[in-house]
Design a protein around this motif. Sequence first.
Motif, PDB file in Angstrom:
ATOM      1  N   LEU A   1      56.511  -9.992 -83.453  1.00 49.66           N
ATOM      2  CA  LEU A   1      57.685  -9.711 -82.634  1.00 49.66           C
ATOM      3  C   LEU A   1      58.930 -10.442 -83.132  1.00 49.66           C
ATOM      4  O   LEU A   1      60.057 -10.007 -82.874  1.00 49.66           O
ATOM      5  N   SER A   2      58.734 -11.537 -83.850  1.00 47.42           N
ATOM      6  CA  SER A   2      59.878 -12.255 -84.415  1.00 47.42           C
ATOM      7  C   SER A   2      60.519 -11.484 -85.554  1.00 47.42           C
ATOM      8  O   SER A   2      61.655 -11.771 -85.951  1.00 47.42           O
ATOM      9  N   GLY A   3      59.781 -10.501 -86.085  1.00 48.01           N
ATOM     10  CA  GLY A   3      60.326  -9.666 -87.154  1.00 48.01           C
ATOM     11  C   GLY A   3      60.411 -10.385 -88.473  1.00 48.01           C
ATOM     12  O   GLY A   3      59.890 -11.484 -88.660  1.00 48.01           O
ATOM     13  N   GLY A   4      61.062  -9.741 -89.424  1.00 46.88           N
ATOM     14  CA  GLY A   4      61.222 -10.344 -90.739  1.00 46.88           C
ATOM     15  C   GLY A   4      60.427  -9.611 -91.798  1.00 46.88           C
ATOM     16  O   GLY A   4      60.279  -8.374 -91.737  1.00 46.88           O
ATOM     17  N   LYS A   5      59.881 -10.375 -92.735  1.00 41.93           N
ATOM     18  CA  LYS A   5      59.240  -9.771 -93.898  1.00 41.93           C
ATOM     19  C   LYS A   5      57.875 -10.392 -94.155  1.00 41.93           C
ATOM     20  O   LYS A   5      57.751 -11.617 -94.268  1.00 41.93           O
ATOM     21  N   LEU A   6      56.873  -9.540 -94.230  1.00 46.22           N
ATOM     22  CA  LEU A   6      55.507  -9.950 -94.553  1.00 46.22           C
ATOM     23  C   LEU A   6      55.167  -9.387 -95.923  1.00 46.22           C
ATOM     24  O   LEU A   6      55.237  -8.177 -96.136  1.00 46.22           O
ATOM     25  N   VAL A   7      54.836 -10.274 -96.864  1.00 42.39           N
ATOM     26  CA  VAL A   7      54.601  -9.854 -98.248  1.00 42.39           C
ATOM     27  C   VAL A   7      53.166 -10.173 -98.659  1.00 42.39           C
ATOM     28  O   VAL A   7      52.692 -11.303 -98.477  1.00 42.39           O
ATOM     29  N   PHE A   8      52.475  -9.168 -99.193  1.00 38.70           N
ATOM     30  CA  PHE A   8      51.138  -9.341 -99.744  1.00 38.70           C
ATOM     31  C   PHE A   8      51.222  -9.278-101.270  1.00 38.70           C
ATOM     32  O   PHE A   8      51.937  -8.429-101.820  1.00 38.70           O
ATOM     33  N   LEU A   9      50.498 -10.129-101.933  1.00 38.29           N
ATOM     34  CA  LEU A   9      50.282 -10.010-103.373  1.00 38.29           C
ATOM     35  C   LEU A   9      48.818  -9.671-103.573  1.00 38.29           C
ATOM     36  O   LEU A   9      47.934 -10.419-103.154  1.00 38.29           O
ATOM     37  N   MET A  10      48.557  -8.527-104.202  1.00 34.25           N
ATOM     38  CA  MET A  10      47.195  -8.041-104.366  1.00 34.25           C
ATOM     39  C   MET A  10      46.698  -8.246-105.790  1.00 34.25           C
ATOM     40  O   MET A  10      47.493  -8.388-106.727  1.00 34.25           O
ATOM     41  N   GLY A  11      45.384  -8.236-105.956  1.00 29.65           N
ATOM     42  CA  GLY A  11      44.789  -8.382-107.277  1.00 29.65           C
ATOM     43  C   GLY A  11      43.439  -7.696-107.344  1.00 29.65           C
ATOM     44  O   GLY A  11      42.864  -7.304-106.323  1.00 29.65           O
ATOM     45  N   SER A  12      42.914  -7.560-108.544  1.00 29.17           N
ATOM     46  CA  SER A  12      41.649  -6.839-108.736  1.00 29.17           C
ATOM     47  C   SER A  12      40.424  -7.720-108.537  1.00 29.17           C
ATOM     48  O   SER A  12      39.304  -7.219-108.440  1.00 29.17           O
ATOM     49  N   LYS A  13      40.624  -9.033-108.470  1.00 28.46           N
ATOM     50  CA  LYS A  13      39.509  -9.956-108.285  1.00 28.46           C
ATOM     51  C   LYS A  13      39.710 -10.757-106.999  1.00 28.46           C
ATOM     52  O   LYS A  13      40.846 -11.090-106.645  1.00 28.46           O
ATOM     53  N   PRO A  14      38.620 -11.081-106.322  1.00 28.80           N
ATOM     54  CA  PRO A  14      38.755 -11.834-105.070  1.00 28.80           C
ATOM     55  C   PRO A  14      39.366 -13.215-105.288  1.00 28.80           C
ATOM     56  O   PRO A  14      39.045 -13.894-106.268  1.00 28.80           O
ATOM     57  N   ASN A  15      40.231 -13.612-104.391  1.00 32.02           N
ATOM     58  CA  ASN A  15      40.703 -14.994-104.334  1.00 32.02           C
ATOM     59  C   ASN A  15      39.876 -15.687-103.247  1.00 32.02           C
ATOM     60  O   ASN A  15      40.222 -15.669-102.074  1.00 32.02           O
ATOM     61  N   ARG A  16      38.766 -16.276-103.671  1.00 32.38           N
ATOM     62  CA  ARG A  16      37.806 -16.833-102.707  1.00 32.38           C
ATOM     63  C   ARG A  16      38.307 -18.108-102.056  1.00 32.38           C
ATOM     64  O   ARG A  16      37.736 -18.555-101.060  1.00 32.38           O
ATOM     65  N   ASN A  17      39.353 -18.674-102.599  1.00 37.22           N
ATOM     66  CA  ASN A  17      39.903 -19.895-102.005  1.00 37.22           C
ATOM     67  C   ASN A  17      40.899 -19.597-100.885  1.00 37.22           C
ATOM     68  O   ASN A  17      41.164 -20.462-100.049  1.00 37.22           O
TER      69      ASN A  17
END
Length: 736
Positions: free
Chosen positions: A707-723
């Motif tokens: 509700l606060s609005g703004g920008k949500l950014v995802f960076l995706m990759g082909s391998k899991p980031n298990r951390n």
Amino acid sequence: MIRKFPLFFLVLFSFQSVNAQKLTDLVDPFIGTGGHGHTYPGAAVPFGMVQLSPDNGRSGWDWSSGYHYSDSTITGFSHTHLSGTGIGDWCDISVMPFVNSDTDKKATFSHKNEKAAPGYYSVKMSSGILASFTVTERVGFHSYAFPEGAKPMIQFDLGFHINWDKTEQGYVSVLNDSTLIGYRYSTGWAKNQKVYFAARTSKAFSLYKLYAAGGVVAGNKLLDTAARVQLFFPDAAGKKVLLKVALSSTTAEKALLALNEVKHWDFEKTRKDASAKWEAELQKIKIQSSDQALKKIFYTALYHTCLSPVLYSDADGAYQNAKSAQLKMEKGAQRYTVYSLWDTFRALNPLFTLTQPKKYPDILKSMMAFYRENGLLPVWDLSTWEANTMTGYHAVPVLADAVLKGVPGLDIKEAYQAMRASATQTSRNVPDYMKYGYLPQDKGGWSVTVTLEYAFDDYCIAQVAKKLGLMDDYKLFMGRAVAYQRLFDPVTGFIRARNSDGKFTVPFDPYFSEHEEKAEYIEGNAWQHSFFVPQDPRGLANEHGGYGQFVKKLDSLFSVSSVVKGQNASADVSGLIGQYAHGNEPSHHIAYLYSYVGSAWKTQEKVRMIADSMYHAKPDGYAGNEDCGQMSAWFVWNAIGFYPANPVSGQYVFGSPLVDRADLQLPNGKSLHVEVNNNSKTNKYIQKVWLNGKVLSADFISHNQILSGGKLVFLMGSKPNRNWASKPKDWPSSIN
């Protein structure tokens, strides 16, 4: 002469062209009309009273909406339809055009001569008649283009019904040469249903005939269970006859008033108005993707989330309930019906808290009106009748979610009183649940499902009690919220049914499903139902022996055999990946349970697999019943990257976004912009997340953050980031 344009202008032109596309053009109402989706292709406006759609004239599970894509016959176009349910009902006030009075009641058609768009449907039938339809909230607008040489006739059939619905009274009165009124009283899944109508034709009819079950009757009025009226237009060969049909739940006179929703005979204007209403709905979530099929699936899903609940009251808020009481909502409010709460509490209702700021308060007030009229909140409200179908008292999570999020319009204390009434009622096996701390199988059946769902609902009540400072109630209901522990069997690793003597029922087979009231699990088996503990995933993991063992159990769910045993296994167990059944709602949250125990990458992997394999841009594009918007809401959430796995926690767990961009129009006037970088079919794993420029370590976003609005950014990759999100502080909340 060849002109060269700067790159800037080419990019600008391209951007404007993309944004000029109407989102309604991306909706295909035929998605879900095949397979077991049970949707209808006809015309409706968002949450409108009228759903004007063709009926094939058959009964059966796959004709629950009146229409199935495999069929090629039409018996009429009725004005009320259920979207995506497993029960056939409604289909009130059936109208059918004919080229002469001797024509068979059915016509045939080809899908190549059929069109559908939001607020519009048309088909050219074997008779040569082109039938087109559009709607307002309470009016169905028909256009019938008759071929040359026809002897045009339009029939109203008040005896038409599907499945076990039947007409108890059909009444019609011809007022003049262009107007008639009437009603259809029926009983079916819901009892004592009353639909009143008023109809007006653009051309005067020169003759009419009234038919009862025994044949033609004299006069201008008729009351009969098989009442029909035929209207004749001898001068309309090669021409169009327009027809407006208005509905009311109160009286035929109020239906006459409702005809004023369309004061003209301009069909195209009404069609454009209906389309504009849909465009406004779809603009609330704007996505970008190079995948055209994905956009088609997404906007059809968003369309399906706006078909129910449906309007039930007149323009002044008046309505007649299933007890035949003439009532009225508070000033400015409208009454709604069709509450498939066992399905929709999971994802559709939480979606409404973002997408329906104007209508949702009235949808909630309608639930409270039901409570005041009946003493309990609805379980499955159809035409304000309590169908009492499915387990749980799931009006509770819907109201709790609204209260905790601050949705306006509710009296919180009254809402809490209503929730508590559901949890302490003397019916639906609640007394035995309270006495034993679980529902014994020998006391009512559906032991596991009832216990798990009551426990979750009680958790929801506890959260509202805490908000109100009722700490004794909070402790009481939190104690009931862990009732699942009493049915967990550490030997088999499943939640199993117990009898009142404390012993597990035998024999036991986790693959066995029985579609009857005395089964241990409703519409499923131990594999699907043993994971319904959204309020306490980590507590459930502890029962399994720890987080590692729990992850292995989840892995098994998706990898074991998809065989479902039992001679009378539920047809709802569909869309199988192993024993995960996406075609039915109890599985919808399960992929997200990995995220509650530090294996978020597995949630991302499974969510992407489900979305890619269970949704398609074709008539059989849903894995199971669409269920009044729930199946579609799952896709809408997951396409933009998060999901309310616990629908009252105010937390949306991250999955694996399908789109490249999404803009959410928020109730407070702000916007949330979702940007997915490096996205592709193979890049399904989250590498990093930012919210308004700051790295977000948590594996979820809260309602308040949205509700606060703004920008949500995802960076995706082909391998899991298990951390990523591997530490307990970054996991979604759980009781234990």
